[in-house]
Design a protein around this motif. Sequence first.
Motif, PDB file in Angstrom:
ATOM      1  N   LEU A   1      43.797 -35.711  22.819  1.00 19.72           N
ATOM      2  CA  LEU A   1      44.608 -34.291  23.017  1.00 19.72           C
ATOM      3  C   LEU A   1      45.070 -34.134  21.436  1.00 19.72           C
ATOM      4  CD1 LEU A   1      46.100 -32.083  24.462  1.00 19.72           C
ATOM      5  CD2 LEU A   1      48.162 -33.735  24.793  1.00 19.72           C
ATOM      6  N   ILE A   2      44.940 -33.108  21.006  1.00 22.05           N
ATOM      7  CA  ILE A   2      45.103 -32.494  19.695  1.00 22.05           C
ATOM      8  C   ILE A   2      45.950 -30.809  19.658  1.00 22.05           C
ATOM      9  CG2 ILE A   2      44.628 -32.150  17.258  1.00 22.05           C
ATOM     10  CD1 ILE A   2      43.540 -34.708  18.438  1.00 22.05           C
ATOM     11  N   ARG A   3      47.159 -30.972  19.262  1.00 19.57           N
ATOM     12  CA  ARG A   3      47.756 -30.071  19.342  1.00 19.57           C
ATOM     13  C   ARG A   3      48.801 -29.359  18.209  1.00 19.57           C
ATOM     14  NH1 ARG A   3      53.075 -29.686  21.157  1.00 19.57           N
ATOM     15  NH2 ARG A   3      53.902 -31.720  21.603  1.00 19.57           N
ATOM     16  N   LYS A   4      49.276 -28.266  18.035  1.00 16.18           N
ATOM     17  CA  LYS A   4      50.207 -28.146  16.924  1.00 16.18           C
ATOM     18  C   LYS A   4      51.682 -28.092  17.873  1.00 16.18           C
ATOM     19  CE  LYS A   4      47.674 -24.665  14.024  1.00 16.18           C
ATOM     20  NZ  LYS A   4      47.719 -23.225  13.449  1.00 16.18           N
ATOM     21  N   SER A   5      52.568 -28.543  17.132  1.00 15.16           N
ATOM     22  CA  SER A   5      54.027 -28.748  17.735  1.00 15.16           C
ATOM     23  C   SER A   5      54.413 -27.098  17.688  1.00 15.16           C
ATOM     24  CB  SER A   5      54.895 -29.288  16.725  1.00 15.16           C
ATOM     25  OG  SER A   5      56.349 -29.135  16.943  1.00 15.16           O
TER      26      SER A   5
ATOM     27  N   ILE B   1      50.733 -31.148  13.269  1.00 14.30           N
ATOM     28  CA  ILE B   1      49.641 -31.529  14.188  1.00 14.30           C
ATOM     29  C   ILE B   1      49.847 -32.757  14.823  1.00 14.30           C
ATOM     30  CG2 ILE B   1      47.221 -31.638  14.483  1.00 14.30           C
ATOM     31  CD1 ILE B   1      47.847 -28.784  13.377  1.00 14.30           C
ATOM     32  N   ARG B   2      49.739 -32.760  16.328  1.00 13.95           N
ATOM     33  CA  ARG B   2      50.119 -34.055  16.784  1.00 13.95           C
ATOM     34  C   ARG B   2      48.637 -34.323  17.363  1.00 13.95           C
ATOM     35  NH1 ARG B   2      55.480 -34.293  16.818  1.00 13.95           N
ATOM     36  NH2 ARG B   2      56.866 -32.201  17.463  1.00 13.95           N
ATOM     37  N   VAL B   3      48.433 -35.646  16.795  1.00 17.45           N
ATOM     38  CA  VAL B   3      47.152 -36.457  17.482  1.00 17.45           C
ATOM     39  C   VAL B   3      47.410 -37.537  18.277  1.00 17.45           C
ATOM     40  CG1 VAL B   3      45.174 -37.443  16.295  1.00 17.45           C
ATOM     41  CG2 VAL B   3      46.284 -35.609  15.021  1.00 17.45           C
ATOM     42  N   MET B   4      47.030 -37.213  19.459  1.00 15.58           N
ATOM     43  CA  MET B   4      47.181 -38.209  20.629  1.00 15.58           C
ATOM     44  C   MET B   4      45.910 -38.655  21.244  1.00 15.58           C
ATOM     45  SD  MET B   4      47.667 -39.095  23.856  1.00 15.58           S
ATOM     46  CE  MET B   4      48.250 -37.779  25.011  1.00 15.58           C
ATOM     47  N   ALA B   5      45.847 -39.930  21.640  1.00 12.32           N
ATOM     48  CA  ALA B   5      44.501 -40.736  22.326  1.00 12.32           C
ATOM     49  C   ALA B   5      45.069 -41.536  23.096  1.00 12.32           C
ATOM     50  CB  ALA B   5      43.324 -41.011  21.453  1.00 12.32           C
ATOM     51  N   GLU B   6      44.320 -41.677  24.161  1.00 15.54           N
ATOM     52  CA  GLU B   6      44.475 -42.827  25.173  1.00 15.54           C
ATOM     53  C   GLU B   6      43.155 -43.678  25.445  1.00 15.54           C
ATOM     54  OE1 GLU B   6      48.244 -41.250  28.173  1.00 15.54           O
ATOM     55  OE2 GLU B   6      46.170 -40.671  28.582  1.00 15.54           O
ATOM     56  N   ALA B   7      43.353 -44.797  25.320  1.00 20.62           N
ATOM     57  CA  ALA B   7      41.930 -45.654  25.996  1.00 20.62           C
ATOM     58  C   ALA B   7      42.499 -46.956  26.073  1.00 20.62           C
ATOM     59  CB  ALA B   7      40.969 -45.533  24.559  1.00 20.62           C
ATOM     60  N   GLU B   8      41.578 -47.500  27.110  1.00 18.35           N
ATOM     61  CA  GLU B   8      41.975 -49.090  27.582  1.00 18.35           C
ATOM     62  C   GLU B   8      41.846 -50.178  26.225  1.00 18.35           C
ATOM     63  OE1 GLU B   8      43.275 -50.150  29.924  1.00 18.35           O
ATOM     64  OE2 GLU B   8      43.086 -48.497  31.450  1.00 18.35           O
ATOM     65  N   ASP B   9      40.579 -49.704  25.357  1.00 16.08           N
ATOM     66  CA  ASP B   9      40.601 -50.568  24.337  1.00 16.08           C
ATOM     67  C   ASP B   9      40.988 -49.987  22.908  1.00 16.08           C
ATOM     68  OD1 ASP B   9      39.164 -51.568  21.872  1.00 16.08           O
ATOM     69  OD2 ASP B   9      37.446 -51.872  22.718  1.00 16.08           O
TER      70      ASP B   9
END
Length: 447
Positions: free
Chosen positions: A410-414, A420-428
């Motif tokens: 998920l990438i978005r502007k505040s 720029i907020r750079v967010m990711a989710e992953a088990e690894d």
Amino acid sequence: MSRKLFGTDGVRGRANSHPMTAEMALRLGAAAGRYFRRGGQSAHRVVIGKDTRLSGYMLENALTAGLTSTGMNVLLLGPVPTPAVGFLTRSMRADLGIMISASHNPAEDNGIKFFGPDGFKLSDEAEAEIEAIVAGEIALAQPGNIGRAKRIEDGRGRYMEYAKTTFPAGRRLDGLKVVVDCANGAAYRAAPEVLWELGATVIPLGVKPDGSNINAGVGSTHPEACAAAVREHGADLGISLDGDADRVVIVDERGRVADGDQIMALLAARWAAQGRLSGGALVATVMSNLGLEHFLTGKGLRLERTRVGDRYVVERMREGGFNLGGEQSGHIVMTDYATTGDGLMAAIQVLGAMVETGDTASALVAQFDPVPQLLKNVRYAEGADPLSAEPVRRVIAAAEARLAGSGRVLIRKSGTEPLIRVMAEAEDEVVLRDVVDEIVAAVETAA
């Protein structure tokens, strides 16, 4: 109708710089007054609250001048939580509520948030109309119709008494030791007093505002201060509010921090079991952890996601008839009780669960195992648009392909800062770090 002044949570910026100047606050006040007096009626009123920032005095006076110039009568509440403004706007039959606060931002920033007569934040459309009035010629009231302004001494007390009614009837907090960190902000008096009056032994933190120390090393953005106090005093629970007290994170008796997702999981599960969860769903933003979604699915409940911003959570709740929602950051919206996020009332619900179940905080606020999540912020220059750069788009597309089926990006502007907020989710977690770092590096190059 486009908006340039308003972001995801009102108008916000650095104090004494556009748009947070006295001149702009005056025009915003006059424009809001004209917007709410379009019918030409008299005796319209507005309530104004603020947090503890030094610039609040300047903006409060400028807004008052603008509002009274268009015939609005102004009721000044002084330092109160943002949810108190929503509550008092409706309770006092005001046409408009205004909160002067930049929430969790540093003291150098400030903001102006608007509430309608129903106590809910104004819609994007209403804000766009006010912005259009700001840009034009604002019609002022005739001399005999200029508004009045006065201080309201019991606003905080009204809110406190109402907040106490949201605690389970017939219960008390006797025997519980609670740390409450008020971030040197708007709730520095209300929150400790409410908890003490409900029976708790209260250890206050962040209750000495000086105009420049709001959110400085304390509050929900720095929960380590609350965690240290919990461990030092052997407290049963820690409550860490932000500068305007519309968000909260909880610290358990071991000093571990629980974010908004865990609080929402607890409340959703309890309310569903009690038959109180409207629509069988929780409303949260795209930022909430996948683990929350999995937890709710396992309970036979749904997670309704919205874009980032508690106002969009509330809009979806009202559209769908849902009564519980919020953000991972700690905005917890309970429309049975409040019109916006309320950190104190959310904490009261957690304390109510502790009293009713006899369970410890650690047993209640660790409802699910979160999927590993990583968020990094990249500051960009004014006028730049790094997300439109082709190299950045390629890197993001590659990251999405890499995580397909096992995570998300998920990438978005505040909506409140040039970030720029750079967010990711992953088990690894190794893959997670690689993906985020690659995107951050690409954005930094384009920024």
